[in-house]
Design a protein around this motif. Structure first.
Motif, PDB file in Angstrom:
ATOM      1  N   TYR A 130       0.838  -0.976   0.089  1.00  0.00           N
ATOM      2  CA  TYR A 130       0.104  -0.101  -0.024  1.00  0.00           C
ATOM      3  C   TYR A 130       0.808   1.037  -0.212  1.00  0.00           C
ATOM      4  CZ  TYR A 130      -3.247   3.614   1.396  1.00  0.00           C
ATOM      5  OH  TYR A 130      -3.804   4.725   1.622  1.00  0.00           O
ATOM      6  N   ASP A 131       1.826   1.323   0.702  1.00  0.00           N
ATOM      7  CA  ASP A 131       2.881   2.368   0.995  1.00  0.00           C
ATOM      8  C   ASP A 131       3.393   2.607  -0.366  1.00  0.00           C
ATOM      9  OD1 ASP A 131       2.203   2.675   3.559  1.00  0.00           O
ATOM     10  OD2 ASP A 131       3.751   1.988   4.034  1.00  0.00           O
ATOM     11  N   THR A 132       3.938   1.524  -0.984  1.00  0.00           N
ATOM     12  CA  THR A 132       4.475   1.711  -2.426  1.00  0.00           C
ATOM     13  C   THR A 132       3.514   2.053  -3.318  1.00  0.00           C
ATOM     14  OG1 THR A 132       5.872  -0.429  -1.715  1.00  0.00           O
ATOM     15  CG2 THR A 132       5.804   0.456  -4.141  1.00  0.00           C
ATOM     16  N   ASN A 133       2.373   1.754  -3.355  1.00  0.00           N
ATOM     17  CA  ASN A 133       1.372   2.171  -4.236  1.00  0.00           C
ATOM     18  C   ASN A 133       0.954   3.650  -4.038  1.00  0.00           C
ATOM     19  OD1 ASN A 133       1.256  -0.273  -5.308  1.00  0.00           O
ATOM     20  ND2 ASN A 133      -0.641  -0.848  -4.409  1.00  0.00           N
ATOM     21  N   VAL A 134       1.086   3.971  -2.680  1.00  0.00           N
ATOM     22  CA  VAL A 134       0.917   5.482  -2.537  1.00  0.00           C
ATOM     23  C   VAL A 134       1.830   6.345  -3.145  1.00  0.00           C
ATOM     24  CG1 VAL A 134       0.638   7.267  -0.516  1.00  0.00           C
ATOM     25  CG2 VAL A 134      -1.000   5.026  -0.611  1.00  0.00           C
ATOM     26  N   LYS A 135       3.085   6.087  -2.902  1.00  0.00           N
ATOM     27  CA  LYS A 135       4.487   6.603  -3.453  1.00  0.00           C
ATOM     28  C   LYS A 135       4.429   6.532  -4.962  1.00  0.00           C
ATOM     29  CE  LYS A 135       7.440   5.838   0.437  1.00  0.00           C
ATOM     30  NZ  LYS A 135       8.461   5.328   1.073  1.00  0.00           N
ATOM     31  N   ALA A 136       3.773   5.577  -5.493  1.00  0.00           N
ATOM     32  CA  ALA A 136       3.826   5.564  -6.971  1.00  0.00           C
ATOM     33  C   ALA A 136       2.630   6.493  -7.736  1.00  0.00           C
ATOM     34  CB  ALA A 136       3.748   4.091  -7.434  1.00  0.00           C
ATOM     35  N   LYS A 137       1.615   6.445  -6.870  1.00  0.00           N
ATOM     36  CA  LYS A 137       0.413   7.313  -7.517  1.00  0.00           C
ATOM     37  C   LYS A 137       0.853   8.836  -7.207  1.00  0.00           C
ATOM     38  CE  LYS A 137      -4.025   8.600  -6.342  1.00  0.00           C
ATOM     39  NZ  LYS A 137      -5.041   9.184  -5.215  1.00  0.00           N
ATOM     40  N   GLU A 138       1.710   9.293  -6.334  1.00  0.00           N
ATOM     41  CA  GLU A 138       2.288  10.759  -5.825  1.00  0.00           C
ATOM     42  C   GLU A 138       3.385  10.970  -7.061  1.00  0.00           C
ATOM     43  OE1 GLU A 138       3.765  10.882  -2.239  1.00  0.00           O
ATOM     44  OE2 GLU A 138       1.941  10.647  -1.274  1.00  0.00           O
ATOM     45  N   GLU A 139       3.887  10.009  -7.592  1.00  0.00           N
ATOM     46  CA  GLU A 139       5.226  10.022  -8.438  1.00  0.00           C
ATOM     47  C   GLU A 139       4.420  10.235  -9.807  1.00  0.00           C
ATOM     48  OE1 GLU A 139       8.831  10.658  -9.934  1.00  0.00           O
ATOM     49  OE2 GLU A 139       8.208  10.754  -8.006  1.00  0.00           O
ATOM     50  N   ILE A 140       3.320   9.460 -10.067  1.00  0.00           N
ATOM     51  CA  ILE A 140       2.679   9.404 -11.522  1.00  0.00           C
ATOM     52  C   ILE A 140       1.994  11.048 -11.752  1.00  0.00           C
ATOM     53  CG2 ILE A 140       0.823   8.418 -12.796  1.00  0.00           C
ATOM     54  CD1 ILE A 140       1.772   5.785 -11.800  1.00  0.00           C
ATOM     55  N   GLU A 141       1.191  11.257 -10.406  1.00  0.00           N
ATOM     56  CA  GLU A 141       0.744  12.526 -10.538  1.00  0.00           C
ATOM     57  C   GLU A 141       1.396  13.432 -10.721  1.00  0.00           C
ATOM     58  OE1 GLU A 141      -1.513  12.727  -6.580  1.00  0.00           O
ATOM     59  OE2 GLU A 141      -3.171  11.498  -7.529  1.00  0.00           O
ATOM     60  N   ARG A 142       2.800  13.614 -10.248  1.00  0.00           N
ATOM     61  CA  ARG A 142       3.710  14.675 -10.120  1.00  0.00           C
ATOM     62  C   ARG A 142       4.367  14.606 -11.707  1.00  0.00           C
ATOM     63  NH1 ARG A 142       9.143  15.656 -10.538  1.00  0.00           N
ATOM     64  NH2 ARG A 142       9.572  13.526 -10.081  1.00  0.00           N
ATOM     65  N   LEU A 143       4.576  13.532 -12.393  1.00  0.00           N
ATOM     66  CA  LEU A 143       5.092  13.363 -13.746  1.00  0.00           C
ATOM     67  C   LEU A 143       3.699  13.986 -14.636  1.00  0.00           C
ATOM     68  CD1 LEU A 143       6.813   9.958 -13.780  1.00  0.00           C
ATOM     69  CD2 LEU A 143       7.776  12.163 -13.932  1.00  0.00           C
ATOM     70  N   THR A 144       2.604  13.428 -14.377  1.00  0.00           N
ATOM     71  CA  THR A 144       1.473  14.029 -15.245  1.00  0.00           C
ATOM     72  C   THR A 144       1.239  15.383 -15.353  1.00  0.00           C
ATOM     73  OG1 THR A 144       0.152  11.917 -14.578  1.00  0.00           O
ATOM     74  CG2 THR A 144      -1.061  13.683 -15.550  1.00  0.00           C
ATOM     75  N   THR A 145       1.431  15.918 -13.958  1.00  0.00           N
ATOM     76  CA  THR A 145       1.555  17.435 -13.837  1.00  0.00           C
ATOM     77  C   THR A 145       2.683  18.300 -14.704  1.00  0.00           C
ATOM     78  OG1 THR A 145       0.633  17.350 -11.618  1.00  0.00           O
ATOM     79  CG2 THR A 145       1.764  19.316 -12.303  1.00  0.00           C
ATOM     80  N   ILE A 146       3.846  17.625 -14.626  1.00  0.00           N
ATOM     81  CA  ILE A 146       5.041  18.090 -15.385  1.00  0.00           C
ATOM     82  C   ILE A 146       4.543  17.919 -17.113  1.00  0.00           C
ATOM     83  CG2 ILE A 146       7.204  17.494 -16.221  1.00  0.00           C
ATOM     84  CD1 ILE A 146       7.714  16.907 -13.318  1.00  0.00           C
ATOM     85  N   ASN A 147       3.978  16.765 -17.629  1.00  0.00           N
ATOM     86  CA  ASN A 147       3.578  16.280 -18.709  1.00  0.00           C
ATOM     87  C   ASN A 147       2.593  17.552 -19.242  1.00  0.00           C
ATOM     88  OD1 ASN A 147       3.709  15.136 -21.192  1.00  0.00           O
ATOM     89  ND2 ASN A 147       2.105  13.651 -20.783  1.00  0.00           N
ATOM     90  N   ASN A 148       1.656  17.777 -18.392  1.00  0.00           N
ATOM     91  CA  ASN A 148       0.509  18.660 -18.828  1.00  0.00           C
ATOM     92  C   ASN A 148       1.152  20.194 -19.092  1.00  0.00           C
ATOM     93  OD1 ASN A 148      -1.588  16.793 -18.923  1.00  0.00           O
ATOM     94  ND2 ASN A 148      -2.177  17.191 -16.826  1.00  0.00           N
ATOM     95  N   GLU A 149       1.928  20.423 -18.107  1.00  0.00           N
ATOM     96  CA  GLU A 149       2.994  21.593 -18.217  1.00  0.00           C
ATOM     97  C   GLU A 149       3.493  21.722 -19.569  1.00  0.00           C
ATOM     98  OE1 GLU A 149       5.059  22.228 -14.867  1.00  0.00           O
ATOM     99  OE2 GLU A 149       3.482  22.400 -13.504  1.00  0.00           O
ATOM    100  N   LEU A 176       2.957  20.078 -22.227  1.00  0.00           N
ATOM    101  CA  LEU A 176       1.930  20.043 -23.497  1.00  0.00           C
ATOM    102  C   LEU A 176       1.225  21.623 -23.587  1.00  0.00           C
ATOM    103  CD1 LEU A 176      -0.106  16.809 -22.930  1.00  0.00           C
ATOM    104  CD2 LEU A 176       1.334  17.345 -24.694  1.00  0.00           C
ATOM    105  N   GLU A 177       1.208  22.417 -22.357  1.00  0.00           N
ATOM    106  CA  GLU A 177       0.623  23.716 -22.637  1.00  0.00           C
ATOM    107  C   GLU A 177       1.793  24.643 -23.194  1.00  0.00           C
ATOM    108  OE1 GLU A 177      -1.694  26.758 -22.552  1.00  0.00           O
ATOM    109  OE2 GLU A 177      -2.526  24.897 -21.944  1.00  0.00           O
ATOM    110  N   ILE A 178       3.082  24.482 -22.890  1.00  0.00           N
ATOM    111  CA  ILE A 178       4.103  25.108 -23.421  1.00  0.00           C
ATOM    112  C   ILE A 178       4.109  24.761 -24.881  1.00  0.00           C
ATOM    113  CG2 ILE A 178       6.685  25.391 -23.423  1.00  0.00           C
ATOM    114  CD1 ILE A 178       6.660  24.924 -20.176  1.00  0.00           C
ATOM    115  N   LEU A 179       3.862  23.576 -25.337  1.00  0.00           N
ATOM    116  CA  LEU A 179       3.950  23.321 -26.662  1.00  0.00           C
ATOM    117  C   LEU A 179       2.619  23.889 -27.452  1.00  0.00           C
ATOM    118  CD1 LEU A 179       5.036  19.464 -26.763  1.00  0.00           C
ATOM    119  CD2 LEU A 179       6.326  21.344 -27.602  1.00  0.00           C
ATOM    120  N   ARG A 180       1.705  23.928 -26.676  1.00  0.00           N
ATOM    121  CA  ARG A 180       0.426  24.820 -27.349  1.00  0.00           C
ATOM    122  C   ARG A 180       0.874  26.173 -27.485  1.00  0.00           C
ATOM    123  NH1 ARG A 180      -2.762  22.019 -23.411  1.00  0.00           N
ATOM    124  NH2 ARG A 180      -3.183  19.870 -24.343  1.00  0.00           N
TER     125      ARG A 180
END
Length: 139
Positions: free
Chosen positions: A101-120, A122-126
C-alpha cells in the motif's frame, strides 16, 4: 557501484524475536517429507525394538501405550506450533500488504507529479505552436 539495497523481507527478518525464528524453523521442519519419513522410521524402530528385539524385556510392549502417549503429546504440540506459525504468517501478510500500500501511494504521487509536468509541457507546446502560427516566417 551502488550498494545492494536491503529488501523488505531481510529487514523484517532482522526484527524477529528468538521465539518467532524458532517457530518458523519448527514449522519448516515439521512440514517436510524428511520429518514424515524420519517419524515413520522412528515408529518402526520403536515397534521392532519392543516387539522382537527386546521381547522379554521391552519397556513398552504391544499395544505401545508409551508410544501412544508420545504421539498424543506430539500432536498437541504440533497443533500449537501450527497455530503460532499461522499467526506469524498472518502478521507477515499484513506487513507485506501495508508495504504494498505504501509503495502504491508513493507511486501514485510520482505518477501525479509526472502527469502535472507532462501537462505543463503540453501547455508550453501549445503556446509555442500558437506563437509560430501568429508570427510570420522570416526568409
Amino acid at each position: 557501484m551502488s550498494e545492494p539495497r536491503e529488501t523488505w523481507h531481510a529487514a523484517h527478518k532482522a526484527t524477529l524475536s528468538r521465539g518467532e525464528r524458532a517457530a518458523d524453523v519448527m514449522r519448516n521442519s515439521m512440514g517436510s517429507w524428511r520429518f514424515v519419513a524420519g517419524f515413520i522410521a522412528f515408529m518402526m524402530v520403536w515397534a521392532a525394538l519392543n516387539s522382537w528385539i527386546l521381547a522379554s524385556q521391552a519397556w513398552d510392549p504391544y499395544p505401545y501405550i508409551l508410544l501412544n502417549l508420545f504421539l498424543s503429546m506430539l500432536a498437541g504440540l504440533q497443533g500449537a506450533i501450527l497455530l503460532i506459525a499461522a499467526k506469524r504468517q498472518d502478521a507477515i501478510a499484513a506487513a507485506m500488504a501495508q508495504h504494498d500500500y505504501d509503495t502504491n501511494v508513493k507511486a501514485k504521487e510520482e505518477i501525479e507529479r509526472l502527469t502535472t509536468i507532462n501537462n505543463e509541457q503540453l501547455e508550453i507546446l501549445r503556446e509555442l505552436r500558437s506563437l509560430a502560427v501568429r508570427t510570420p516566417a522570416r526568409d
